[in-house]
Design an enzyme around this catalytic site. Structure first.
Site, PDB file in Angstrom:
ATOM      1  N   TYR A 245       0.807  -1.213   0.000  1.00  0.00           N
ATOM      2  CA  TYR A 245       0.000   0.000   0.000  1.00  0.00           C
ATOM      3  C   TYR A 245       0.851   1.278   0.000  1.00  0.00           C
ATOM      4  O   TYR A 245       0.335   2.359  -0.234  1.00  0.00           O
ATOM      5  CB  TYR A 245      -0.955   0.005   1.191  1.00  0.00           C
ATOM      6  CG  TYR A 245      -2.261  -0.684   0.900  1.00  0.00           C
ATOM      7  CD1 TYR A 245      -3.042  -0.311  -0.191  1.00  0.00           C
ATOM      8  CD2 TYR A 245      -2.709  -1.737   1.683  1.00  0.00           C
ATOM      9  CE1 TYR A 245      -4.223  -0.951  -0.485  1.00  0.00           C
ATOM     10  CE2 TYR A 245      -3.896  -2.396   1.405  1.00  0.00           C
ATOM     11  CZ  TYR A 245      -4.658  -1.992   0.318  1.00  0.00           C
ATOM     12  OH  TYR A 245      -5.825  -2.632   0.025  1.00  0.00           O
ATOM     13  N   GLU A 333      -7.323 -27.249  12.777  1.00  0.00           N
ATOM     14  CA  GLU A 333      -7.275 -26.577  11.468  1.00  0.00           C
ATOM     15  C   GLU A 333      -8.164 -25.336  11.439  1.00  0.00           C
ATOM     16  O   GLU A 333      -7.715 -24.253  11.067  1.00  0.00           O
ATOM     17  CB  GLU A 333      -7.717 -27.541  10.368  1.00  0.00           C
ATOM     18  CG  GLU A 333      -7.714 -26.896   8.983  1.00  0.00           C
ATOM     19  CD  GLU A 333      -8.287 -27.800   7.905  1.00  0.00           C
ATOM     20  OE1 GLU A 333      -8.543 -28.976   8.187  1.00  0.00           O
ATOM     21  OE2 GLU A 333      -8.467 -27.319   6.777  1.00  0.00           O
ATOM     22  N   ASP A 386      -9.430 -31.569   8.786  1.00  0.00           N
ATOM     23  CA  ASP A 386     -10.446 -32.182   7.946  1.00  0.00           C
ATOM     24  C   ASP A 386      -9.837 -33.399   7.251  1.00  0.00           C
ATOM     25  O   ASP A 386      -8.636 -33.420   6.957  1.00  0.00           O
ATOM     26  CB  ASP A 386     -10.930 -31.206   6.868  1.00  0.00           C
ATOM     27  CG  ASP A 386     -11.785 -30.090   7.443  1.00  0.00           C
ATOM     28  OD1 ASP A 386     -12.308 -30.273   8.554  1.00  0.00           O
ATOM     29  OD2 ASP A 386     -11.922 -29.045   6.787  1.00  0.00           O
TER      30      ASP A 386
END
Length: 505
Positions: A245, A333, A386
């Site tokens: 930026y 996770e 997962d």
DNA sequence: GTAGCAGGTACGAGAGTAGA
DNA sequence: TCTACTCTCGTACCTGCTAC
């Protein structure tokens, strides 16, 4: 004359890019005499060295280069969001979970996965055994000491790069920067004790200043080098986003800055955090842990009636007085699962433990913290991911590191990490409903296939087997799929059973 | 209150392009 | 034509803002 004719315009351009004013008359003398460059206009790193001897001001660290306000707002909002407890999504999940009928009782009497193991050992005993196993593993590894690089060393490294460029100019040669092929698996070797590690004879690529294609990148590298140089000199910090930026038109996109920062870190062999480039807080930690930060702030992550979640910041490396009674560390996770386990008081219910989440792919700070805790506490570390290729990928990043950051593997990986769940074999064993599963997409299958070829899979036959089960079933499952069994199945049944009977691989 | 979007942290794979 | 390099796209996770 030829030297001046060639170098003058280029050095002028170079100094604008780098932001370092080089005294040309002295420069040519240096070129001829071989002495060090004279750099003026900005505070010399020698003065920084003197400053170091006097003690670095904390105030300087609290005053980053740019976008201080923006980062503070982001960090503040994150703190507030965590402090109030459940996130919006987590609350939604809880509402969905209500009414979930437990199937645990229904499974009583069926031959359990666990019953195959002769006689269940106690939680404490199994965890202690695991800890001894991990200790044996790490003892064979390299030194765990994370070296601290001084400001003068960083400034010296950058000056060496600039000096090489100027030397090339002096010889009427177009300057070239040599970068490591970070994404090349050919440059990576796998060591069981470290993880993915860059080989010593790695291949490189050249960024030429006289090639139209690579010249812009050459200039941007110098630009960011100058930003880093100033930050190190002034003891200020910025995120990659801040740098982007500071001149969005110049950089074009954030990914440009990301890549160059990592390339510079790899080129200089200096960790990103030492270059004063930090990440926005992402990871969170909670549980039986307290420590003292570098500036003396005491942090207590202990879960109690009032949930205490601590954001993981860049200065995690310098924490001291780590106090914990935790028997193990659980890496989760997803943030939603992390919040859910906190709600269920998992940190205290079963056995004192520490929970960490990197909210998906972990940032460097979270990985550093995991490594730091491993070095300090030497307690088992388990992962709860997962049962999909991305979950395995994230776990591998904690355990073995990533290809592009392999040059920092020694500081970021913990090869002793174990896969606790959700295992693909658990899906069938627990008889999870089909409608709670998700078919593997073509991309999932491709990812899984590529992961099966990775070097660390060969030394993990159990992992390989789990991947084969996933590939054969062509189904994946999120941790939330366990709620199809009962709303609190994860914290009440699944994790305690796994930990008690050693259900990790 | 909810949904959609933008933007933040990472990662890897593959397509496209330029130069040798 | 091959190789090296760059860029885009896709994946995961998240938060914050805005419109409905």
């Amino acid at each position: 004359m030829a030297f001046r004719k060639f170098t003058s315009p280029l050095i002028s351009h170079l100094t604008v890019l780098v932001g370092i004013e080089i005294e040309q008359s002295r420069l040519s003398q240096c070129m001829l005499s071989g002495k060090s460059l004279v750099i003026k206009g900005v505070k010399s790193h020698w003065s920084v060295r003197k400053g170091e001897e006097r003690g670095v001001s904390q105030k300087g660290r609290e005053k980053p280069l740019v976008s201080q306000k923006g980062r503070e707002q982001r960090c503040q909002s994150a703190r507030v969001g965590k402090a109030i407890g459940l996130s919006e999504r987590a609350r939604k999940e809880v509402s969905v979970r209500r009414g979930g009928k437990s199937r645990w009782s229904a499974r009583k009497g069926r031959k359990s996965y666990w019953s195959v193991r002769k006689g269940g050992v106690s939680l404490l005993r199994s965890i202690k055994e695991a800890a001894r196993e991990e200790t044996r593993i790490v003892e064979t590894g390299p030194s765990n000491n994370i070296c601290q690089i001084t400001s003068s060393e960083i400034l010296g490294a950058i000056e060496n790069v600039i000096q090489d460029i100027v030397t090339s100019l002096a010889r009427n040669k177009a300057p070239v920067l040599t970068l490591v092929n970070r994404s090349d698996w050919g440059n990576i070797q796998f060591k069981d004790s470290v993880g993915l590690q860059m080989i010593s004879h790695y291949t490189t690529r050249k960024i030429k200043s006289d090639c139209p294609k690579s010249a812009p990148k050459f200039a941007l590298i110098l630009k960011i080098l100058s930003v880093i140089y100033k930050m190190v000199q002034n003891n200020t910090y910025a995120t990659k986003r801040d740098i982007y930026y500071s001149d969005t038109l110049l950089f074009g996109s954030q990914s440009v800055v990301d890549n160059i920062v990592n390339d510079i870190s790899c080129m200089l062999k200096i960790p990103r955090r030492s270059l004063h480039i930090l990440s926005t807080t992402k990871g969170c930690i909670a549980g039986n842990l307290s420590y003292t930060e570098e500036d003396g702030t005491k942090v207590n992550c202990t879960c109690s009636a009032t949930v205490c979640i601590t954001n993981i910041n860049i200065f995690i490396l310098n924490i001291k007085d780590v106090i914990t009674d935790a028997k193990f560390i659980l890496i989760v996770e997803k943030d939603a699962t992390f919040q859910r386990l906190l709600d269920d008081d998992f940190c205290n219910k079963l056995s004192p433990c520490i929970m960490i989440t990197g909210k998906g792919v972990p940032d460097l700070n979270t990985r550093l913290l995991v490594r730091k805790l491993w070095d300090t506490c030497h307690i088992p570390i388990f992962t709860l991911m997962d049962a999909d290729p991305h979950g395995i990928e994230i776990m591998c990043i904690y355990k073995y590191g990533s290809v592009s950051m392999s040059f920092e593997a020694h500081h970021l990986t913990v090869p002793a990490i174990r896969w606790l769940g959700l295992l693909p074999s658990d899906i069938e064993r627990l008889n999870i409903r089909k409608d709670a599963l998700i078919p593997l997409t073509k991309q999932d299958q491709n990812k899984l296939a590529s992961m099966q070829k990775r070097p660390y899979v060969a030394c993990q036959p159990m992992w390989k087997k789990e991947m084969e089960i996933m590939a054969a079933s062509k189904m994946k499952a999120e941790i939330q799929a366990l709620t199809s069994l009962s709303s609190d199945y994860l914290s009440r049944v699944y994790l305690p059973s796994k930990l008690q009977f050693g259900g990790w691989i």
